[in-house]
Every structure is written in structure tokens, then in C-alpha cells.
Design an enzyme around this catalytic site. Structure first.
Site, PDB file in Angstrom:
ATOM      1  N   SER A 236      -9.694 -39.149 -13.574  1.00 29.41           N
ATOM      2  CA  SER A 236     -10.769 -38.452 -14.283  1.00 29.41           C
ATOM      3  C   SER A 236     -11.749 -39.455 -14.859  1.00 29.41           C
ATOM      4  O   SER A 236     -11.401 -40.617 -15.119  1.00 29.41           O
ATOM      5  CB  SER A 236     -10.189 -37.619 -15.426  1.00 29.41           C
ATOM      6  OG  SER A 236      -9.775 -38.464 -16.498  1.00 29.41           O
ATOM      7  N   ASP A 237     -12.989 -39.019 -15.061  1.00 30.00           N
ATOM      8  CA  ASP A 237     -13.866 -39.807 -15.920  1.00 30.00           C
ATOM      9  C   ASP A 237     -13.279 -39.751 -17.324  1.00 30.00           C
ATOM     10  O   ASP A 237     -12.509 -38.858 -17.668  1.00 30.00           O
ATOM     11  CB  ASP A 237     -15.299 -39.262 -15.886  1.00 30.00           C
ATOM     12  CG  ASP A 237     -16.327 -40.333 -16.221  1.00 30.00           C
ATOM     13  OD1 ASP A 237     -15.962 -41.353 -16.857  1.00 30.00           O
ATOM     14  OD2 ASP A 237     -17.507 -40.169 -15.852  1.00 30.00           O
ATOM     15  N   TRP A 238     -13.669 -40.717 -18.144  1.00 24.83           N
ATOM     16  CA  TRP A 238     -13.002 -40.913 -19.430  1.00 24.83           C
ATOM     17  C   TRP A 238     -13.275 -39.733 -20.365  1.00 24.83           C
ATOM     18  O   TRP A 238     -14.413 -39.471 -20.754  1.00 24.83           O
ATOM     19  CB  TRP A 238     -13.462 -42.227 -20.045  1.00 24.83           C
ATOM     20  CG  TRP A 238     -12.573 -43.393 -19.736  1.00 24.83           C
ATOM     21  CD1 TRP A 238     -12.118 -44.313 -20.647  1.00 24.83           C
ATOM     22  CD2 TRP A 238     -12.018 -43.804 -18.475  1.00 24.83           C
ATOM     23  NE1 TRP A 238     -11.309 -45.247 -20.027  1.00 24.83           N
ATOM     24  CE2 TRP A 238     -11.230 -44.958 -18.690  1.00 24.83           C
ATOM     25  CE3 TRP A 238     -12.080 -43.300 -17.187  1.00 24.83           C
ATOM     26  CZ2 TRP A 238     -10.539 -45.614 -17.683  1.00 24.83           C
ATOM     27  CZ3 TRP A 238     -11.396 -43.944 -16.164  1.00 24.83           C
ATOM     28  CH2 TRP A 238     -10.637 -45.086 -16.417  1.00 24.83           C
ATOM     29  N   GLY A 239     -12.206 -39.008 -20.703  1.00 26.42           N
ATOM     30  CA  GLY A 239     -12.326 -37.861 -21.600  1.00 26.42           C
ATOM     31  C   GLY A 239     -12.724 -36.574 -20.916  1.00 26.42           C
ATOM     32  O   GLY A 239     -12.996 -35.577 -21.593  1.00 26.42           O
ATOM     33  N   ALA A 240     -12.744 -36.553 -19.585  1.00 24.62           N
ATOM     34  CA  ALA A 240     -13.217 -35.366 -18.867  1.00 24.62           C
ATOM     35  C   ALA A 240     -12.151 -34.275 -18.748  1.00 24.62           C
ATOM     36  O   ALA A 240     -12.484 -33.126 -18.463  1.00 24.62           O
ATOM     37  CB  ALA A 240     -13.715 -35.754 -17.474  1.00 24.62           C
TER      38      ALA A 240
END
Length: 837
Positions: A236-240
Site C-alpha cells: 500500500s501507499d503509506w497510510g492508504a
């Protein structure tokens, strides 16, 4: 470890399947779920029972910053990704990728979070500099070369952001509405090329596509893991990841960063509750372990250190710096050269004026997570001075100012308040004001403490120094940060207020939060003790910057100084551009105009000196209303740390400007086929469909200021002949041969571009589209032939009704030339149909 590859088979009945073996026998459900949730901000979780150490990741794509945002931890800074694409040189990009792998290994990094394969859909896109081009074929080929270079060094490349993450406004939540055919032929195509190149990881985007959050999207399964056979890891993208069951049930494999409240324990509970299939979790673990094996993170005992050894110094050897210098020249695009002013004859010059705010302070990077801290940077002014013979007078004036944000203090004008050594003191305090950690810093920019500090225990950050003012006047003392902010000068309080966050975007919170400035009257060489402090709220980052900017001269006086320097010079180099304040992750631009009064500066200088060269130092397109007023326009992009020397090589003819535009540049904002990046009610509609970039100009019958593919070298080329097969079997690609001659006076490189057109097609198509390209070198007067392969995919279209690629029989037009807008050679090829049997 069992290697599982998923393939699509539509021709035979499925064979009986057996459950895949457990990828991690001996691990219970909770430990498996923890394994696919990050173990830290930039590292995965370790599992000693499997001999698995953490996989260390780092942002890219133009340098390997490492796990920490610490400017004392320096890194090489390569030219921007757009500059790489502008070279149209896959071998050079492979070399740069291999250099990034070497940097990653030097820093103990296993996985580079790059390249970005999103497209230049709008010239206003804030992350334009981090993407290759507006064309899916060029992006796919150069992106594949980047991936191959990185992974040749045993480091994972990460194709991101999958998919349709082509702008920054509301990027965390927007819903990109893209029809299926456009997705397949335009936005998914570079990712498919990455999978064919063997990429080891893919990053899902923050945004939604057609209503689905990309961390939960069915597109992760099909076509990525199914039809394309991707056997790597989806991160995932960070915090997605914001929902447990939907993302757990999807083909997402790793949630970053960690610990993540939505995965780990929550994911294990979702499996127990039947919301997520246990086989899906096993597949995630299997893919994580496969990546670990590829990067060398498996096979370690419990004694393996979690933290890598301290990195070796940043390379400064001639080979490394020479490659970066060569790359800066290779990506430079000569847009115009009236009267063939360039290259300049260094031996004939006695006085050179170098003008512009970006001339003395090199702008080599865009803003956001891609930023690194190079150990040294060669500015345009430095490069020009070093390239000219002794005795040539090189003078500089800024002419205008463009910076809005405060300038961090540097060690040259500061001394540590306790030791007296050059630099600043950073202290980390608990809630009672007790010092928990302190360090000597080279500048007033503190993004996070050095390695080994306990981030969770800090309640406040403080930066202090003794500043000596180089000049007299009303200095602007600034502080950057969120929370309770306090600024003092010699103990007197200048500022004390709470600064609330204005956005929840990670780049804003952790890299470029809000700032405050106050004026302070200082005499020349006066010393003052400055102190800045902020409270730390974990969700609002830890950034603190202590800054000082000199008194402002009047705009008229700065412009007059620059014009006067230009008036008496043998040649003038005006460096205009943007900075990370204007082009950055986290926001889109609101205009294509150069910031400040740079347009007026260029016109004023050109009016007094016809030998004016303008160097454009930007990551993406800008308007150039003065482009016909100056002798030459050279696009330098964000050129990396050796950009100043690479620029000088081009200006004085030691190297040819090798670049060709990877994106069309408009004459006016209103001309751009796609401009607006602002979602409406959360939805960003890709209404242009297939017609992005140059395709949009062609459909509208308009001309940009400079076409996709345009670029002048120091040669001159005559296109003479194009050979192509007359009849093609269905489902086959083909090759064309182009004959051309260098009619110039020096050796030169040309990028031969081949396009296809199908005016009478039964399906909607662009007016023409890039189908292949190849570079050729020739001496003056030399006749050369170049073979350009055209893949079968260039002849096909995605059929939504059939769910597959189809080839349309009939005649296609083949066009060849130096750019999308200049194609002097044509031929016809016919794809066989039923009548040709």
C-alpha cells in the site's frame, strides 16, 4: 519456499487444484498477520522463526534517502525522472538504475519505492517531475529500463502508484472515473510493461478508481496478478489502508507503515470471523517471503542485527559524478536555437552575465517524499565559472525573487550556542522540558532526529544557534512547524502561538508544514542568539525549521541591476524556474506561469542583449511568452546534483543537448487538452479518454508551443526514406527502417520516432500515437539507417465487449520523423483480414 505463479488460461478446462502449501509452517494466524503489516515507518516486520530480517524500504526515485529524514545522511541526487525520460535513452536509464541499487546497498536498503509510472495527464500536476512522460509507450519503456537497472543490483523496484494517481489535489480520497478501454490502453499500460520487465513490487495508490479504493481494488487481482502473472508483492501507499476486511480480502499484500491498526491483529480477527479467506492471507505471506528471498532478507538467524551497519560515505568518485553529469546533459532539451548561438565559443568570451534566482542556488529536486540531501550540488553559476578560461569575468544578479517560504539557516552564518563550532543545536525535550536527546546540526532544518533517538518520548523539539547577520537591515526570522510555536532572539519572545494544521496530507505534515515570520532589525555582523521551539503531536509530524532571510531590496532595483549586467556582456545566460515551493508532492500548481516576475526579467534582458540564452529549470511545463525574443531556450529540468556542470557542457559544446520532450509544452494554459486537476464532489472525470497529451492537441487541431518528441541537437538531420512491410499477418508486430543523413557540421545523435495512424478505423482512436523509437549517431555528412521495431500491441485496441486485445484488419499509416509534430516520412502497412487467407 513454494513459488506460486498465477496465470490465466482461457483455452482449456481448469485442472483440479490442490490447496497451496502453507508458506510459513509453524506460524500461527496472528504472527502471519503481523508479518504483512509494517514493522516501522520504512521497514517490514522481522520473524526470527523464519530467518527473516526486516525488509528496509526507502523513498526514491532520484536518490536513496534511507529510513531517516536527516540531512546529515547524504545521498546522491540524480536528474528528475522526467529528465531521464527526456533522454529517450534506455541504456542510460539502466545505468542510473544500477547506480541507485548501489546507493541502496550502501545504505542498507532492500526496496526502492520507485519508479512512478503515472502519466503527465495535466501540466499542472504537482508531481509532474516524478513521472516519466505523457505517453504510455515511452513511460513503459523507460520505466522498464529503470526497473531492470535497479533490480540488477539485487534491490527491489516498486512500480507506483497503481493506478490513475496522476494529480495531487484531494489525492488521498479522489475517485478517478476512467473508462475501461482508456485504463487498459493508457494508464495501465506502463504497469503492464513493468510486470513484463520483471518488477518485484507494485504500490497501490491512495485514490479510488471507478468507486473502489485502490488498496481494496479488484484491479489488484485482475489484470495485475491474474492476466499479467505478476508474482511479486503489492504494497500500500503509506497510510492508504483504512479498512480491514476489504483490503484484506483484496490482492493487497503488505500494509505500510507499521504498526497499522487496520491490519496485524485486526486482519487476524477478520480471518477468524470469515471476512477474509485464510488462503488470501497465506498468499500475502508467500509473496512477502518471495520478495525477502529476492533481496537477501531471508536465511538470517535471531542474531542478525535489525539495524544495518553505518553506511559508507556518499560516493564522490569521478565515475559516479561523471555519470550524473552526462545524464544531466543527455536529458537537456534544446527547444530553440535562433541563429545557432549555441554552443557558445568559450574562447571568444570576455564577460558573461549569469542571471536569475535559480542560477546561484541550484534547484535540482522537486518537493515531497522524493527529496534527498546531496553532499554537494553544482549550481549553474558554479558550472559556468568552472568551464570558462581564467580571465573571463562571470557576474551574477538574481534580478527577481521567487521564494515565499523561509530559508533554513546554514552553518556558514551560525555557531553552536555551547561549543562555538559552526552549526546549530537541536534538542528533544520531554513534557517537563528535560533534555532527552541533543545533536549538532549542519542547518536549521530538522525533520527528525538522528538514528537511535526514541521518537515516541519527545514532547517538544528545540533548535538554537548564534546567528551573525551578513548584512544590515530588517531580517525576516522564520520558524516552520505545527503545534505550540515559540521564537526567541536573545531571550526576547518574538512569537508565541499555536499553529494548527491546514491539511492532513502526509507531505504537508511531515515535510513542509506552515510557517511564521517576524522582522528583526540587525546591523551588519551583529550576532544574535536565536531559539525556536515547537510541541510535538505525533499525528502532526516533528518538523522544525529555524530560518532567516535577508532584507528585501526593491523589485525595481533588483531588475535594474540584472539588466545592467546583461547590457555589457558578450553572452547572457538567464536561469528561470520553479522550486520545491511550486512543484511538489501534496499539491498541484494553480498556474503555468513562472513564479515572481521572471517573465519580465527575461524580456528586459533580451531587449538589451540579443545573445541571451534562457535555461528553464523546472520539473514540468511552464509558459514562455518571451520564447521568440531570445536567441536560445534550453530546458534543463531538475538536473540532479551535477546539473551545473552538465549545463556548462551543453552551453559550451562539450556535450550535445541529448533530450527530446517527453511531454508537449503549451503556449497558453487554455491550450492544454487537460488542465484542471480539481475533483468535483470528490470525482475526477477523465473525460478526454484516450486523448491525453499530444493526442489531445491533435484531436483539437491545435499546436502546442513545442510538440512531444521535439528537441534540437547540434547536428542537422534530413529524413530520406521509410521502409515498412506492405502486408502483416494478424497478431504480429513489424519493423521499419528509416534512412537519414546528418547534414550538420558536427557529430550528432537523433531520436527517430515512429507513429501510427488509422483515419478510417471502425473504433475510436487517437489521430496518431507513438509506436516505436530508436536513436542513431552520425558524423557530419554521414548517411545512416536505423531499424525501429513496432510491437503488435501498437496495432491493437482493447475491446470492452470481448474483454481482450483485438487487432483491426486493414490499412495503417506509418509516420516517421523527429517529433510528433514533424513527420516527413510516411508509408502504409495493411493488417491481413479474412480476405487475405
Amino acid at each position: 519456499m513454494t513459488d506460486i505463479r498465477i496465470t490465466a488460461d482461457t483455452t482449456a478446462a481448469p485442472a483440479p487444484t490442490r490447496p497451496a502449501p502453507d508458506p510459513a509452517p509453524g506460524l500461527d494466524l496472528d504472527r502471519k498477520a503481523r508479518l504483512v503489516s509494517g514493522g516501522g515507518v520504512f521497514r517490514t516486520s522481522a520473524e526470527p522463526a523464519l530467518g527473516l530480517r526486516p525488509i528496509i524500504t526507502s523513498d526514491g526515485p532520484v536518490g536513496v534517502r534511507g529510513e531517516r529524514w536527516d540531512e546529515s545522511d547524504t545521498a546522491l541526487a540524480l536528474p528528475s525522472v522526467t529528465a531521464m525520460a527526456a533522454s529517450w535513452d534506455e541504456e542510460l536509464v539502466r545505468e542510473l538504475g544500477a547506480l541507485l541499487a548501489s546507493e541502496a546497498r550502501r545504505k542498507g536498503v532492500d526496496m526502492l519505492l520507485a519508479p512512478t509510472l503515472n502519466l503527465h495527464r495535466s501540466p499542472l500536476a504537482g508531481r509532474h517531475f516524478e513521472c516519466f512522460s505523457e505517453d504510455p509507450l515511452l513511460t513503459g519503456r523507460v520505466g522498464a529500463a529503470y526497473i531492470e537497472g535497479v533490480q540488477s543490483g539485487g534491490v527491489a523496484a516498486t512500480a507506483k502508484h497503481y493506478v490513475a494517481n496522476d494529480s495531487e489535489t484531494e489525492r488521498l480520497t479522489l475517485d478517478a472515473r476512467v473508462d475501461e478501454r482508456t485504463l487498459r490502453e493508457v494508464y495501465l499500460a506502463p504497469f503492464e510493461a513493468a510486470v513484463r520487465a520483471g518488477v518485484w513490487a507494485v504500490m497501490s495508490a491512495y485514490n479510488r478508481v471507478n468507486g473502489e479504493a485502490m488498496s481494496e481494488s479488484s484491479l489488484l487481482a485482475e489484470p495485475l496478478k491474474g492476466e499479467w502473472g505478476f508474482d511479486g508483492l503489492v504494497v500500500s501507499d503509506w497510510g492508504a489502508v483504512r479498512n480491514t476486511a476489504p483490503s484484506g480480502a483484496a490482492a493487497l499484500d503488505l500494509a505500510m507503515p507499521g504498526p497499522n491498526e487496520h491490519w496485524a491483529a485486526a486482519l487476524a480477527e477478520a480471518v477468524r470471523a470469515g471476512q477474509v479467506d485464510g488462503a488470501a492471507l497465506d498468499d500475502k505471506v508467500r509473496r512477502l517471503l518471495r520478495l525477502a528471498a529476492r533481496v537477501g532478507a531471508l536465511g538470517h538467524g535471531p542474531e542478525h542485527p535489525v539495524a544495518p551497519a553505518p553506511p559508507a560515505p556518499t560516493p564522490t568518485d569521478p565515475g559516479t559524478r561523471g555519470l550524473l553529469r552526462r545524464a544531466a546533459a543527455a536529458g537537456a532539451v534544446l527547444l530553440s536555437n535562433r541563429g545557432r548561438l549555441l554552443p557558445l565559443d568559450a574562447g571568444a568570451l570576455r564577460r558573461v552575465a549569469v542571471i536569475g534566482p535559480n542560477a546561484a542556488v541550484a534547484r535540482v529536486l522537486g518537493g515531497g517524499s522524493s527529496a534527498v540531501f546531496p553532499a554537494s550540488v553544482v549550481s549553474p553559476l558554479d558550472g559556468i565559472r568552472a568551464a570558462l578560461p581564467a580571465g573571463v569575468l562571470v557576474e551574477h544578479a538574481a534580478g527577481v525573487r521567487t521564494a515565499v517560504r523561509p530559508t533554513p539557516l546554514e552553518r556558514a552564518d551560525c555557531r553552536h550556542p555551547e561549543s562555538g563550532e559552526p552549526g546549530l543545536l537541536a534538542r528533544y525535550l520531554d513534557a517537563e522540558g528535560r533534555e532527552l536527546h541533543a545533536e549538532h546540526r549542519p542547518s536549521g532544518r530538522v525533520l527528525e532526529p538522528s538514528e537511535g533517538a526514541d521518537l515516541d518520548s519527545f514532547a517538544a523539539v528545540e533548535v538554537a544557534t548564534v546567528f551573525r547577520a551578513p548584512g544590515a537591515g530588517r531580517w525576516r526570522i522564520g520558524v516552520v512547524g505545527l503545534g505550540r510555536i515559540r521564537l526567541e532572539a536573545d531571550g526576547a519572545v518574538l512569537l508565541d502561538e499555536y499553529v494548527a494544521p491546514e491539511s492532513d496530507d502526509p507531505t504537508y505534515l511531515h515535510v513542509t508544514p506552515s510557517f511564521r515570520q517576524v522582522e528583526l532589525e540587525l546591523a551588519a555582523d551583529q550576532e544574535v542568539t536565536l531559539l525556536a521551539r515547537r510541541t510535538v503531536e505525533a499525528e502532526h509530524g516533528r518538523v522544525l525549521v529555524l530560518a532567516a532571510d535577508p532584507p528585501l531590496a526593491t523589485a525595481a532595483a533588483e531588475l535594474a541591476e540584472a539588466v545592467e549586467l546583461a547590457r555589457g556582456a558578450d553572452a547572457v545566460v538567464v536561469v528561470v524556474g520553479t522550486t520545491d515551493e511550486h512543484e511538489s508532492e501534496g499539491f498541484d500548481r494553480t498556474t503555468l506561469r513562472l513564479p515572481g516576475e521572471q517573465d519580465a526579467l527575461v524580456s528586459a534582458v533580451a531587449a538589451v542583449n540579443p545573445a541571451t540564452v534562457v535555461v528553464v529549470n523546472t520539473g514540468g511545463p511552464v509558459l514562455m511568452p518571451w520564447r521568440t525574443e531570445v536567441a536560445a531556450v534550453l530546458l534543463g529540468w531538475f538536473p540532479g546534483q551535477e546539473g551545473g556542470d552538465g549545463l556548462a557542457d551543453v552551453l559550451f559544446g562539450r556535450a550535445e543537448p541529448g533530450g527530446r520532450l517527453p511531454t508537449s509544452w503549451p503556449a497558453e494554459e487554455r491550450d492544454a487538452p487537460v488542465l484542471d486537476t480539481r475533483p468535483q464532489d470528490g470525482v475526477l472525470a477523465y473525460r478526454e479518454g484516450l486523448h491525453v497529451g499530444y493526442r489531445g492537441w491533435l484531436r483539437a487541431g491545435d499546436r502546442p508551443a513545442f510538440w512531444f518528441g521535439h528537441g534540437l541537437g547540434y547536428g542537422a538531420w534530413e529524413y530520406l526514406a521509410l521502409e515498412a512491410p506492405e502486408l502483416l499477418p494478424r497478431g504480429a508486430g513489424f519493423g521499419v527502417r528509416v534512412t537519414l543523413r546528418n547534414t550538420g557540421e558536427r557529430a550528432s545523435r537523433e531520436v527517430v520516432q515512429v507513429y501510427l495512424a488509422r483515419p478510417d478505423s471502425a473504433v475510436e482512436r487517437p489521430v496518431r500515437w507513438l509506436a516505436g523509437f530508436a536513436a542513431v549517431h552520425a558524423e557530419p555528412g554521414q548517411l545512416v539507417e536505423v531499424d525501429v521495431p513496432v510491437d503488435v500491441r501498437a496495432l491493437q485496441h482493447w475491446s470492452v465487449a470481448d474483454g481482450r486485445w483485438l487487432g483491426e484488419p486493414g490499412a495503417f499509416t506509418v509516420l516517421a520523423g523527429p517529433s510528433c509534430g514533424e513527420l516527413p516520412l510516411t508509408a502504409a502497412v495493411r493488417v491481413a483480414g479474412p480476405a487475405d487467407r
